[in-house]
Design a protein around this motif. Structure first.
Motif, PDB file in Angstrom:
ATOM      1  N   THR A 293       0.837  -1.205   0.000  1.00 11.97           N
ATOM      2  CA  THR A 293       0.000   0.000   0.000  1.00 11.97           C
ATOM      3  C   THR A 293       0.871   1.254   0.000  1.00 11.97           C
ATOM      4  O   THR A 293       0.649   2.180  -0.793  1.00 11.97           O
ATOM      5  N   ILE A 304      -7.072   5.007  -5.443  1.00 14.23           N
ATOM      6  CA  ILE A 304      -8.325   4.916  -4.675  1.00 14.23           C
ATOM      7  C   ILE A 304      -9.522   5.039  -5.615  1.00 14.23           C
ATOM      8  O   ILE A 304      -9.426   5.633  -6.682  1.00 14.23           O
ATOM      9  N   ASP A 344     -12.887   6.161  -1.327  1.00 18.26           N
ATOM     10  CA  ASP A 344     -12.789   4.708  -1.329  1.00 18.26           C
ATOM     11  C   ASP A 344     -13.171   4.193   0.070  1.00 18.26           C
ATOM     12  O   ASP A 344     -12.427   4.390   1.036  1.00 18.26           O
ATOM     13  N   ARG A 347     -10.605   1.950   1.912  1.00 11.23           N
ATOM     14  CA  ARG A 347      -9.421   2.674   2.401  1.00 11.23           C
ATOM     15  C   ARG A 347      -9.770   3.544   3.618  1.00 11.23           C
ATOM     16  O   ARG A 347      -9.001   3.621   4.573  1.00 11.23           O
ATOM     17  N   ILE A 427      -3.675   7.650   3.024  1.00 12.48           N
ATOM     18  CA  ILE A 427      -5.096   7.539   2.638  1.00 12.48           C
ATOM     19  C   ILE A 427      -5.766   8.922   2.750  1.00 12.48           C
ATOM     20  O   ILE A 427      -6.488   9.345   1.843  1.00 12.48           O
ATOM     21  N   HIS A 431      -7.297  11.380  -0.427  1.00 10.33           N
ATOM     22  CA  HIS A 431      -8.682  11.864  -0.479  1.00 10.33           C
ATOM     23  C   HIS A 431      -8.743  13.393  -0.443  1.00 10.33           C
ATOM     24  O   HIS A 431      -9.809  13.963  -0.245  1.00 10.33           O
TER      25      HIS A 431
END
Ligand code: ADP
Length: 462
Positions: A293, A304, A344, A347, A427, A431
């Motif tokens: 990842t 994502i 996502d 995630r 993550i 985003h």
């Protein structure tokens, strides 16, 4: 040829050509002015002689010339007529000495141009033989001499040498400075070359180019330094990562080998050893997943999905998952606002799970973890607060780094390899959000994640 020599040679060639052209022009100018004077004298002589020839009988005394100023020094032209023996027959009144030929040495059968000093002035003289046409045939009747003061030309001749000397001196001076200036200007380039070869010969990325000023070469040096800095950072991170990964993998592998050895000696499938092998295997699988990842996150961002996600549903899901695990730490739900984001779901769940399990992991029995989700100024705000062991101010800036653990023994004992927060951060960033932490040792920590939310119509970030 080196760039430096090429520059010096091309500048030298350009200046030499320019100087050559200047020289030619300077030297050629007096000659062309003289040619013009000669042509004018010739034109005048022809006019005077032709006019006299039309008169019969031909006589030297018939020669007439245009009126000119009576002042010798200012006169454009003056004239003398000589008999075939060179004695003056008549002369223009603007001559102070009218009994002398202008140039006694140039009497012949061909027209001749000479420059002489007459009465203290530099004079260009044309001597033309006059051939009279008589019944007996053509006879040399006399000479016409036309003079013109050309003091300017003499001055000019003298000044051209001065100009040539000044031009030559200037050229030498320019060449001298060019040979000094070009290497000085190119010095930053030589610095870059020197540092680049030092780096490749010594494998040392820590070297930097000395930079001063702000010209293009300084900018180039700065850009190269920035590149080196980035390369060095990447190189170091890779080395560190390799060391960390090997270290992290060695521990479960040692445990697995130890348990296999034990079972071989016991000659039985010991259930405890099998459990340990299973756990270590699972730990390795997690580690490899996490590494994958992070590797993806580093190469052009974490891939994502961009789905419409009800963040509150995911949040509650994680909370419930945590609540069913029996822990000596109380997990309290503070508030859950309905928030929708584009992203996502899997995630985002991983992000929240990492934060919440950390909070539980690093809180001593009897402590409390309070979680909440709200919307503030168009941002979804997730908070995970604990009354745990806390993180020191010194460690705080590094907790999001890969493989960073505050207390290595304790973290490992609690199952972490130091990748959970690094993943949580990548993550959040993927985003379009961010993550931050506040903490105090012995008091507790607060992790806050902010994400952009969708507007009411669900068409885009609010
Ligand atoms: P790990 O898998 O070791 O937990 P993380 O990346 O999740 O790795 O966390 C990095 C380090 O930050 C941990 O080793 C731990 O020391 C510290 N840490 C993370 N969360 C907390 C928390 N809630 N309270 C105290 N320390 C924490």
């Amino acid at each position: 040829m080196s760039v430096q020599n090429r520059l010096i040679v091309s500048i030298t060639v350009v200046f030499s050509v320019a100087f050559g052209a200047f020289l030619l022009a300077t030297r050629g100018l007096p000659t062309s002015i003289q040619n013009e004077v000669d042509a004018e004298l010739q034109r005048l002589a022809q006019g005077i002689v032709r006019q006299a020839e039309l008169q019969r009988p031909f006589a030297l005394t018939n020669l007439r010339w245009p009126d000119d100023t009576p002042l010798y020094t200012q006169a454009a032209h003056f004239f003398v007529v000589l008999d075939p023996d060179g004695a003056v027959v008549t002369a223009s009144s603007n001559l102070p000495e009218r009994s002398q030929p202008l140039d006694a040495a140039s009497l012949g059968l061909e027209p001749v141009f000479t420059t002489r000093i007459v009465q203290g002035q530099s004079v260009r003289i044309m001597t033309v033989p006059i051939i009279g046409q008589f019944e007996a045939g053509a006879v040399l009747t006399g000479y016409l001499q036309i003079g013109r003061v050309v003091n300017d030309l003499a001055y000019y001749n003298r000044y051209t040498w001065t100009l040539i000397f000044i031009g030559g001196a200037t050229l030498s001076l320019i060449m001298f400075f060019i040979t000094k200036l070009v290497p000085a200007t190119l010095r930053p380039l030589f610095n870059i070359i020197a540092v680049a070869s030092q780096i490749s010969s010594a494998d040392d990325l820590s070297r930097r180019i000395p930079v001063s000023g702000d010209d293009e070469l300084a900018q180039l040096a700065r850009a190269v330094n920035q590149l080196l800095e980035r390369l060095e950072r990447i190189f170091r991170t890779q080395q560190q990562l390799l060391a960390d990964v090997s270290h992290e993998l060695r521990t479960p592998l040692t445990a697995i080998r130890g348990n296999v050895d034990l079972m071989r000696r016991l000659k039985t499938a010991d259930p405890e050893s099998l459990d340990a092998i299973e756990q270590e295997g699972a730990r390795m699988a997690r580690l490899v997943d996490d590494l994958l990842t992070l590797a993806r996150a580093e190469v052009g961002g974490l891939p994502i999905r961009h789905d419409l996600v009800n963040l509150d549903t995911v949040f509650l899901n994680v909370y419930e998952q945590l609540s069913v695990i029996r822990t000596p730490v109380r997990v309290v739900l503070q508030e859950v606002a309905p928030v929708r984001v584009l992203g996502d779901a899997d995630r985002l769940k991983q992000l929240m799970l990492n934060l919440m399990t950390n909070a539980v992991k690093y809180t001593n029995p009897g402590g409390m973890v309070v979680v909440g989700l709200k919307q503030v100024d168009g941002r979804a705000v997730i908070t995970v607060r604990d009354t745990g062991i806390g993180i020191s101010a010194e460690d705080l800036p590094r907790v999001f780094d890969r493989f960073y653990r505050v207390n290595k023994a304790r973290s490992r004992e609690r199952g972490g390899a130091g990748l959970g927060l690094a993943i949580a951060k990548s993550i959040a960033l993927a985003h379009g959000g961010d993550i931050r932490v506040e903490s105090q040792v012995g008091v507790g920590s607060v992790f806050t994640v902010e994400l952009p939310v969708l507007d009411a119509a669900g068409l885009g970030p609010a």
